[in-house]
Write a protein that holds these residues in place. Structure first.
Motif, PDB file in Angstrom:
ATOM      1  N   SER A  28      -8.890  -2.659  -9.007  1.00 63.49           N
ATOM      2  CA  SER A  28      -8.735  -1.817  -7.821  1.00 63.49           C
ATOM      3  C   SER A  28     -10.058  -1.110  -7.554  1.00 63.49           C
ATOM      4  CB  SER A  28      -7.615  -0.789  -8.023  1.00 63.49           C
ATOM      5  OG  SER A  28      -7.973   0.136  -9.027  1.00 63.49           O
ATOM      6  N   SER A  51      -2.872   6.601   8.964  1.00 64.90           N
ATOM      7  CA  SER A  51      -1.970   5.536   8.522  1.00 64.90           C
ATOM      8  C   SER A  51      -2.748   4.221   8.470  1.00 64.90           C
ATOM      9  CB  SER A  51      -0.763   5.411   9.461  1.00 64.90           C
ATOM     10  OG  SER A  51      -1.190   5.131  10.776  1.00 64.90           O
ATOM     11  N   ARG A  62      -3.911  -5.575  -1.312  1.00 59.19           N
ATOM     12  CA  ARG A  62      -3.271  -4.461  -0.609  1.00 59.19           C
ATOM     13  C   ARG A  62      -4.191  -3.248  -0.546  1.00 59.19           C
ATOM     14  NH1 ARG A  62       0.477  -6.172  -4.180  1.00 59.19           N
ATOM     15  NH2 ARG A  62       0.257  -4.331  -5.477  1.00 59.19           N
ATOM     16  N   LYS A  64      -3.810   1.129   0.222  1.00 56.77           N
ATOM     17  CA  LYS A  64      -2.883   2.241   0.449  1.00 56.77           C
ATOM     18  C   LYS A  64      -3.646   3.548   0.393  1.00 56.77           C
ATOM     19  CE  LYS A  64      -1.417   2.773  -4.353  1.00 56.77           C
ATOM     20  NZ  LYS A  64      -0.294   2.824  -5.271  1.00 56.77           N
ATOM     21  N   ILE A  66      -4.098   7.055  -0.997  1.00 56.25           N
ATOM     22  CA  ILE A  66      -3.661   7.717  -2.223  1.00 56.25           C
ATOM     23  C   ILE A  66      -3.880   9.228  -2.173  1.00 56.25           C
ATOM     24  CG2 ILE A  66      -3.851   5.674  -3.678  1.00 56.25           C
ATOM     25  CD1 ILE A  66      -6.481   6.771  -4.765  1.00 56.25           C
ATOM     26  N   LYS A  69      -1.590  12.220   3.444  1.00 58.07           N
ATOM     27  CA  LYS A  69      -1.899  11.532   4.699  1.00 58.07           C
ATOM     28  C   LYS A  69      -2.068  12.483   5.879  1.00 58.07           C
ATOM     29  CE  LYS A  69       2.850  10.464   6.041  1.00 58.07           C
ATOM     30  NZ  LYS A  69       3.731   9.421   6.517  1.00 58.07           N
ATOM     31  N   ILE A  83      -8.670   6.023   0.062  1.00 59.10           N
ATOM     32  CA  ILE A  83      -7.936   4.765   0.205  1.00 59.10           C
ATOM     33  C   ILE A  83      -8.227   3.904  -1.012  1.00 59.10           C
ATOM     34  CG2 ILE A  83      -7.683   2.651   1.583  1.00 59.10           C
ATOM     35  CD1 ILE A  83      -8.554   4.343   4.031  1.00 59.10           C
ATOM     36  N   TYR A  99      -7.322  -4.467   7.346  1.00 61.04           N
ATOM     37  CA  TYR A  99      -6.391  -3.389   7.678  1.00 61.04           C
ATOM     38  C   TYR A  99      -6.887  -2.627   8.892  1.00 61.04           C
ATOM     39  CZ  TYR A  99      -3.442  -3.643   3.526  1.00 61.04           C
ATOM     40  OH  TYR A  99      -2.546  -4.044   2.583  1.00 61.04           O
TER      41      TYR A  99
END
Length: 127
Positions: A28, A51, A62, A64, A66, A69, A83, A99
């Motif tokens: 990651s 978002s 993926r 996301k 972290i 938000k 992110i 993304y």
């Protein structure tokens, strides 16, 4: 991971983030996307919400958020959202994953951008 807020931001783009992020297979990586309150929404503190939306369905690669938000910013303040991108060990070596990043305030779009994820081979012994 917390959102970092800068009072006297040097960067004044509404949204700034890398256009490409690299991650090794099975690993990651994290990076920051910065939101700047340029005052175009009026004076005083405003809430900004970030978002992420995948441009395709790729379960092995993926991204996301972290950090929280939602953040409140005064005019001239900038916040760094954290992110995380993850690639499973069987993820394809490519740069096909991408993304969209959307920032809203009071339910209205404030700014948007996007980034791609480049997956690299893990290398000798997985490093």
């Amino acid at each position: 991971a917390d959102v970092s807020i800068e009072k006297l931001a040097q960067e004044t783009d509404k949204l700034s983030l890398p256009t490409s992020v690299t991650v090794k297979k099975g690993k990651s990586n994290t990076f920051k996307a910065f939101v700047y309150n340029d005052g175009s929404l009026g004076i005083g503190k405003r809430e900004f919400e970030m978002s992420l939306a995948a441009n395709q369905n790729e379960n092995r690669i993926r991204a996301k958020l972290i950090s929280p938000k939602i953040v409140s910013l005064d005019e001239g303040e900038r916040a760094g959202f954290v992110i995380q991108v993850v690639a499973t060990g069987d993820a394809p070596v490519s740069n096909d994953a991408s993304y969209q990043v959307l920032v809203t305030s009071d339910g209205q779009e404030y700014s948007s951008s996007g980034f791609s994820i480049d997956v690299e081979a893990a290398g000798f012994l997985g490093f």
